[in-house]
Write a protein that holds these residues in place. Structure first.
Motif, PDB file in Angstrom:
ATOM      1  N   GLY A 148       0.814  -1.217   0.000  1.00  0.00           N
ATOM      2  CA  GLY A 148       0.000   0.000   0.000  1.00  0.00           C
ATOM      3  C   GLY A 148       0.846   1.264   0.000  1.00  0.00           C
ATOM      4  O   GLY A 148       0.719   2.117  -0.894  1.00  0.00           O
ATOM      5  N   PRO A 149       1.739   1.408   1.007  1.00  0.00           N
ATOM      6  CA  PRO A 149       2.621   2.583   1.009  1.00  0.00           C
ATOM      7  C   PRO A 149       3.513   2.672  -0.220  1.00  0.00           C
ATOM      8  O   PRO A 149       3.810   3.764  -0.708  1.00  0.00           O
ATOM      9  CB  PRO A 149       3.460   2.376   2.281  1.00  0.00           C
ATOM     10  N   LEU A 150       3.949   1.525  -0.741  1.00  0.00           N
ATOM     11  CA  LEU A 150       4.767   1.527  -1.947  1.00  0.00           C
ATOM     12  C   LEU A 150       4.003   2.113  -3.131  1.00  0.00           C
ATOM     13  O   LEU A 150       4.566   2.848  -3.942  1.00  0.00           O
ATOM     14  CB  LEU A 150       5.225   0.110  -2.282  1.00  0.00           C
ATOM     15  N   THR A 151       2.721   1.776  -3.221  1.00  0.00           N
ATOM     16  CA  THR A 151       1.887   2.307  -4.303  1.00  0.00           C
ATOM     17  C   THR A 151       1.790   3.819  -4.223  1.00  0.00           C
ATOM     18  O   THR A 151       1.897   4.526  -5.229  1.00  0.00           O
ATOM     19  CB  THR A 151       0.480   1.691  -4.255  1.00  0.00           C
ATOM     20  N   LEU A 152       1.618   4.339  -3.016  1.00  0.00           N
ATOM     21  CA  LEU A 152       1.563   5.788  -2.830  1.00  0.00           C
ATOM     22  C   LEU A 152       2.906   6.425  -3.175  1.00  0.00           C
ATOM     23  O   LEU A 152       2.961   7.510  -3.763  1.00  0.00           O
ATOM     24  CB  LEU A 152       1.180   6.120  -1.382  1.00  0.00           C
ATOM     25  N   GLY A 153       3.997   5.742  -2.809  1.00  0.00           N
ATOM     26  CA  GLY A 153       5.319   6.251  -3.124  1.00  0.00           C
ATOM     27  C   GLY A 153       5.570   6.305  -4.621  1.00  0.00           C
ATOM     28  O   GLY A 153       6.121   7.283  -5.136  1.00  0.00           O
ATOM     29  N   LEU A 154       5.140   5.274  -5.329  1.00  0.00           N
ATOM     30  CA  LEU A 154       5.295   5.257  -6.787  1.00  0.00           C
ATOM     31  C   LEU A 154       4.429   6.319  -7.449  1.00  0.00           C
ATOM     32  O   LEU A 154       4.807   6.910  -8.466  1.00  0.00           O
ATOM     33  CB  LEU A 154       4.944   3.872  -7.336  1.00  0.00           C
ATOM     34  N   THR A 155       3.261   6.568  -6.866  1.00  0.00           N
ATOM     35  CA  THR A 155       2.400   7.634  -7.374  1.00  0.00           C
ATOM     36  C   THR A 155       3.092   8.987  -7.245  1.00  0.00           C
ATOM     37  O   THR A 155       3.049   9.819  -8.161  1.00  0.00           O
ATOM     38  CB  THR A 155       1.069   7.663  -6.606  1.00  0.00           C
ATOM     39  N   TYR A 156       3.734   9.190  -6.106  1.00  0.00           N
ATOM     40  CA  TYR A 156       4.481  10.434  -5.885  1.00  0.00           C
ATOM     41  C   TYR A 156       5.564  10.610  -6.945  1.00  0.00           C
ATOM     42  O   TYR A 156       5.747  11.709  -7.494  1.00  0.00           O
ATOM     43  CB  TYR A 156       5.099  10.422  -4.483  1.00  0.00           C
ATOM     44  N   ILE A 157       6.283   9.530  -7.257  1.00  0.00           N
ATOM     45  CA  ILE A 157       7.341   9.598  -8.263  1.00  0.00           C
ATOM     46  C   ILE A 157       6.755   9.878  -9.642  1.00  0.00           C
ATOM     47  O   ILE A 157       7.321  10.649 -10.428  1.00  0.00           O
ATOM     48  CB  ILE A 157       8.146   8.290  -8.282  1.00  0.00           C
ATOM     49  N   PHE A 158       5.619   9.270  -9.961  1.00  0.00           N
ATOM     50  CA  PHE A 158       4.975   9.496 -11.257  1.00  0.00           C
ATOM     51  C   PHE A 158       4.621  10.971 -11.411  1.00  0.00           C
ATOM     52  O   PHE A 158       4.863  11.568 -12.472  1.00  0.00           O
ATOM     53  CB  PHE A 158       3.725   8.636 -11.382  1.00  0.00           C
ATOM     54  N   VAL A 159       4.068  11.547 -10.359  1.00  0.00           N
ATOM     55  CA  VAL A 159       3.723  12.972 -10.391  1.00  0.00           C
ATOM     56  C   VAL A 159       4.988  13.825 -10.525  1.00  0.00           C
ATOM     57  O   VAL A 159       5.027  14.800 -11.292  1.00  0.00           O
ATOM     58  CB  VAL A 159       2.943  13.355  -9.117  1.00  0.00           C
ATOM     59  N   ALA A 160       6.035  13.438  -9.800  1.00  0.00           N
ATOM     60  CA  ALA A 160       7.297  14.179  -9.877  1.00  0.00           C
ATOM     61  C   ALA A 160       7.896  14.111 -11.277  1.00  0.00           C
ATOM     62  O   ALA A 160       8.514  15.074 -11.748  1.00  0.00           O
ATOM     63  CB  ALA A 160       8.290  13.627  -8.853  1.00  0.00           C
ATOM     64  N   LEU A 161       7.696  12.990 -11.958  1.00  0.00           N
ATOM     65  CA  LEU A 161       8.194  12.851 -13.327  1.00  0.00           C
ATOM     66  C   LEU A 161       7.467  13.798 -14.282  1.00  0.00           C
ATOM     67  O   LEU A 161       8.077  14.333 -15.215  1.00  0.00           O
ATOM     68  CB  LEU A 161       8.041  11.405 -13.806  1.00  0.00           C
ATOM     69  N   GLN A 208      -2.610  11.310  -9.613  1.00  0.00           N
ATOM     70  CA  GLN A 208      -2.759  11.193  -8.163  1.00  0.00           C
ATOM     71  C   GLN A 208      -4.042  10.446  -7.799  1.00  0.00           C
ATOM     72  O   GLN A 208      -4.053   9.615  -6.879  1.00  0.00           O
ATOM     73  CB  GLN A 208      -2.779  12.585  -7.529  1.00  0.00           C
ATOM     74  N   LEU A 209      -5.110  10.728  -8.520  1.00  0.00           N
ATOM     75  CA  LEU A 209      -6.386  10.061  -8.264  1.00  0.00           C
ATOM     76  C   LEU A 209      -6.273   8.557  -8.500  1.00  0.00           C
ATOM     77  O   LEU A 209      -6.706   7.746  -7.667  1.00  0.00           O
ATOM     78  CB  LEU A 209      -7.473  10.657  -9.160  1.00  0.00           C
ATOM     79  N   ILE A 210      -5.676   8.178  -9.637  1.00  0.00           N
ATOM     80  CA  ILE A 210      -5.519   6.756  -9.946  1.00  0.00           C
ATOM     81  C   ILE A 210      -4.626   6.075  -8.918  1.00  0.00           C
ATOM     82  O   ILE A 210      -4.924   4.974  -8.442  1.00  0.00           O
ATOM     83  CB  ILE A 210      -4.935   6.582 -11.364  1.00  0.00           C
ATOM     84  N   GLY A 211      -3.534   6.729  -8.558  1.00  0.00           N
ATOM     85  CA  GLY A 211      -2.627   6.159  -7.555  1.00  0.00           C
ATOM     86  C   GLY A 211      -3.305   5.970  -6.211  1.00  0.00           C
ATOM     87  O   GLY A 211      -3.127   4.933  -5.553  1.00  0.00           O
ATOM     88  N   ASN A 212      -4.087   6.954  -5.797  1.00  0.00           N
ATOM     89  CA  ASN A 212      -4.810   6.849  -4.524  1.00  0.00           C
ATOM     90  C   ASN A 212      -5.829   5.712  -4.548  1.00  0.00           C
ATOM     91  O   ASN A 212      -5.988   4.985  -3.557  1.00  0.00           O
ATOM     92  CB  ASN A 212      -5.516   8.169  -4.207  1.00  0.00           C
ATOM     93  N   LEU A 213      -6.515   5.564  -5.673  1.00  0.00           N
ATOM     94  CA  LEU A 213      -7.510   4.492  -5.793  1.00  0.00           C
ATOM     95  C   LEU A 213      -6.851   3.117  -5.718  1.00  0.00           C
ATOM     96  O   LEU A 213      -7.351   2.211  -5.037  1.00  0.00           O
ATOM     97  CB  LEU A 213      -8.283   4.635  -7.106  1.00  0.00           C
ATOM     98  N   ILE A 214      -5.721   2.969  -6.407  1.00  0.00           N
ATOM     99  CA  ILE A 214      -5.011   1.690  -6.384  1.00  0.00           C
ATOM    100  C   ILE A 214      -4.501   1.393  -4.982  1.00  0.00           C
ATOM    101  O   ILE A 214      -4.641   0.269  -4.474  1.00  0.00           O
ATOM    102  CB  ILE A 214      -3.840   1.696  -7.394  1.00  0.00           C
TER     103      ILE A 214
END
Length: 223
Positions: A148-161, A208-214
């Motif tokens: 779960g936390p990893l998914t949020l972390g990857l979402t953060y990186i996607f947004v940063a990209l 961010q929305l998709i990452g949060n949902l996942i």
């Protein structure tokens, strides 16, 4: 204010959006693979962990610590000669994937390591006590616990990209950042600048929305 030529502007926006998605999608894919493997290695070889190896940990940790603080624009410029060798070109959206992958890869590695370290040691000890091999404990217990936390972390990186591609555009990477610079800033066309900003904001919000949902679904399933 001059009349807006939508027939010319819209194709440029779509083309720039496509280049941005190429940069984000390509770099996120490769950075996720590199970062996950590097993060797992950092976690597993830490002192007292499943595959403790001080020499390996020190080397990997040093690589991450050296690359991670470098501002992306400096890293991208410094890597241009290597980018030409690896990608066959030094500029453009495809070339920008290489420095973006390096920058995101080390960031993901640290996020992965931090989230795995936070897993309850008792769960790991229980798995080891039942005779599970290190690889089984790592991929069967530790990773699922931190998913779960990893998914949020990857979402953060996607947004940063998405944000980093705007910087890449300024130094010849193409995409929305290049459009904002060449048609917005240099030609004083603030309408183009505003449109680019809105598109980037929408991309970030959707990601961010998709990452949060996942992440919510993963954590709900774990519960």
């Amino acid at each position: 204010m001059p009349a807006i030529d939508y027939a010319t502007l819209l194709p440029k926006i779509w083309a720039a959006l496509g280049e941005t998605l190429i940069m984000v999608g390509g770099s996120f894919f490769f950075a996720s693979i590199i970062g996950l493997l590097l993060g797992l290695a950092l976690y597993a070889t830490r002192s007292g962990n499943l595959l403790e190896n001080r020499a390996v940990f020190v080397v990997l940790n040093a690589i991450v610590n050296v690359l991670r603080p470098i501002p992306f624009i400096i890293l991208a410029v410094a890597l241009i000669p290597l980018t030409r060798v690896v990608m066959g070109q030094g500029y453009g959206p495809v070339a920008a994937v290489f420095p973006l992958t390096i920058a995101a890869g080390v960031a993901i590695a640290r996020i992965v390591e931090s989230n795995l370290v936070a897993v309850d040691p008792g769960v790991i000890e229980a798995g080891s006590a039942m005779g599970a091999r290190p690889a089984r404990v790592l991929f069967g217990i530790v990773v699922p616990e931190a998913l779960g936390p990893l998914t949020l972390g990857l979402t953060y990186i996607f947004v940063a990209l998405i944000e980093a591609t705007a910087v890449a555009g300024v130094i010849g990477g193409g995409g929305l950042g290049n459009l904002a610079m060449t048609y917005g800033y240099q030609r004083f066309d603030w309408f183009v600048m505003i449109v680019v900003i809105i598109v980037i904001i929408l991309l970030v919000q959707v990601a961010q929305l998709i990452g949060n949902l996942i992440a919510r679904r993963v954590m709900h399933e774990d519960a």
